[in-house]
Scaffold this active site. Structure first.
Site, PDB file in Angstrom:
ATOM      1  N   LYS A   1       0.804  -1.217   0.000  1.00  0.00           N
ATOM      2  CA  LYS A   1       0.000   0.000   0.000  1.00  0.00           C
ATOM      3  C   LYS A   1       0.843   1.277   0.000  1.00  0.00           C
ATOM      4  CE  LYS A   1      -2.762  -1.421   3.419  1.00  0.00           C
ATOM      5  NZ  LYS A   1      -3.917  -1.553   4.324  1.00  0.00           N
TER       6      LYS A   1
ATOM      7  N   GLU B   1      -1.696  -1.557   9.809  1.00  0.00           N
ATOM      8  CA  GLU B   1      -1.102  -0.738   8.743  1.00  0.00           C
ATOM      9  C   GLU B   1      -1.896   0.545   8.546  1.00  0.00           C
ATOM     10  OE1 GLU B   1       0.318  -2.371   4.999  1.00  0.00           O
ATOM     11  OE2 GLU B   1       0.322  -4.365   5.908  1.00  0.00           O
TER      12      GLU B   1
ATOM     13  N   HIS C   1      -1.226   5.116   9.359  1.00  0.00           N
ATOM     14  CA  HIS C   1      -1.516   6.303   8.539  1.00  0.00           C
ATOM     15  C   HIS C   1      -2.165   7.431   9.340  1.00  0.00           C
ATOM     16  CE1 HIS C   1      -1.417   3.361   5.086  1.00  0.00           C
ATOM     17  NE2 HIS C   1      -0.817   4.382   4.518  1.00  0.00           N
TER      18      HIS C   1
END
Lengths: 315, 315
Positions: B107, B177, B181
């Site tokens: 990603k 994950e 962010h």
């Protein structure tokens, strides 16, 4: 990098849009263009604003094929009536002039089928043909291949387009091809209609044509790519307004399938209403043309559908 | 045709979905799978229902690479923390075992950048790597490349995803994950959080995380493909609900550009709400894996992004 030297066959509404779009692209150079009356060509590149078909000739398509300048790729925007016209033009072109990339924006299943049969000839002549590379088939069909990736089984692909054209005279050939899809009409009948006949037909419907169950090559291209098992699972229809430039409906590709978890769901790809038919046909065609040059440079010859240069469908 | 012999690295939520999906595909055969504890492998094909990691070992990734059976393609569904973990795994794998196809669902921009730098190694080892081939980047990024075809200039690509997961425990790595962010968090901080820390964080927000300006590799992949001039034109964000399986918002890619006629318009690609994150990641990854095998069979080695096997953008 040297620009790709492009010839455009056909100078109707789509051919003119192609010329304008090529003029905006530094990676492309328009070196030849023809219409039914004559052709223009220049190794230095033609003006994309105004083309003077200064070389009248009996056989403009033959003249382009035999022109002494270099051509890397050919975009075919001729009207395709009868059904075998463009496949025949492409076959003749590549026999006269091998080692070339050819892109068509054909719509009918019968025409695209005929193109796919040229695969041995394209391989033999070290050429690449990309077929059905306009809007539908083309852009929307490619979107269906992407959408299919999320499903374990695809049930249906429904394409419903809207086109609005303020002045139908500029897109005579396209409208005539669509009339050929109407109940009771055929390619042959549409071809023999006079402009008065077409105008009279449109007068009856207020300039609007609604078409269902169109014979569009999205079906054969999606079957070939493994998205559907049968061409019956693909349905193409739409509404064309020949008097207003606003689209009567938003052009939408809807793919419905069954997920890994056993649920039914649909992905949709919806084109912006402000984008014209010409932009949605010629833009993708040039994107495929560049991919065709990439394939040819790597020795990958043959006929590819718009669905063949994408992530693949795994069966 | 012989099935493609696939190894799956990683047996978390995505690895399990991959195993189930491979089990439904006659064109694929699962021959090896590993998690952090051990690995299972069989030239005859593993059961996709239940895997017994019967071969415990210290270095399962190395064990798969050195396994004596044939592997055509590798799907990497390991959690990618730190950022360089998967690129490093892929590099080590291909050095031990050349002539292979590798697909990741990375990603982050930093991770995909690192993958792209492996191009010389992939060519040297006659291998193909496909990077960023999940949902976003992946499916939605590819849709942006298609959408771009209709425009003479792309202004923005906005990706806004919705994910609903009833049991976050099954997708721990993915959620971690995404936490990385969030403002004030990093890959390092997310990695060191205990499960209690994650649960406490989710408790504060009722299990919902809304993320903006995510560092997602859609930006570098769309810049590389020529869709945008600058990575700033790509915006990725979304909403994850970790307590309900319904998506809190519909996942949508919106590409806005200027048409040949000077108008601003947007094409949209909208995923069906009933499709899960796992289906939208693993389905496309396997589609890219098959395309990777196609490329390798034709001697086209190197690293390809999810945007590199599509109609091309003409500049």
């Amino acid at each position: 990098m040297e620009p790709i030297r492009v010839a455009v066959l056909g100078a109707g509404g789509l051919g003119q849009a192609a010329r304008r779009l090529i003029g905006l692209k530094q990676e492309l150079r328009l070196v030849a263009i023809c219409d039914s009356q004559g052709f223009a060509a220049s190794t230095e590149g033609l003006s994309c604003e105004h083309v003077d078909f200064s070389i009248p000739c009996d056989e403009p398509l033959k003249a382009v094929a035999e022109w002494e300048g270099a051509i890397d790729a050919v975009l075919v925007t001729l009207p395709n009536m009868p059904n075998e016209f463009i496949p025949t033009v492409i076959e003749q072109f590549v026999r006269r002039r091998p080692q070339v990339v050819l892109v068509d924006v054909l719509k009918r299943t019968a025409a695209v089928s005929q193109m796919l049969r040229l695969d041995p000839l394209m391989k033999e002549t070290q050429s690449v043909a990309l077929t059905g590379c306009g809007a539908t088939p083309g852009l929307l069909t490619a979107a269906a291949v992407l959408a299919a990736q999320s499903f374990i089984r695809v049930e249906r692909v429904d394409i419903w387009w809207g086109v609005g054209i303020a002045n139908w005279a500029a897109h005579k050939a396209t409208i005539r091809e669509d009339i050929a899809h109407m109940p009771g009409y055929s390619v042959e009948r549409a071809k023999t209609m006079t402009e008065q006949d077409v105008a009279a037909l449109l007068e009856k419907t207020g300039g609007v044509m609604e078409l269902h169950h169109m014979e569009h090559a999205d079906d054969i291209l999606l079957e070939r790519a493994g998205v559907v098992d049968s061409q019956d699972q693909v349905e193409v229809g739409g509404v064309m307004d020949t008097r207003h430039s606003n689209k009567p409906v938003s052009t939408t590709m809807t793919l419905t399938g069954i997920t890994l978890e056993g649920k039914r769901s649909s992905h949709r790809f919806i084109l912006g209403d402000e984008t014209t038919m010409a932009a949605n046909v010629i833009g993708p065609a040039l994107g495929y043309l560049k991919r065709g040059c990439w394939l040819k440079a790597r020795g990958l010859f043959g006929v590819f559908g718009c669905t063949d240069v994408l992530p693949m469908v795994v069966r």
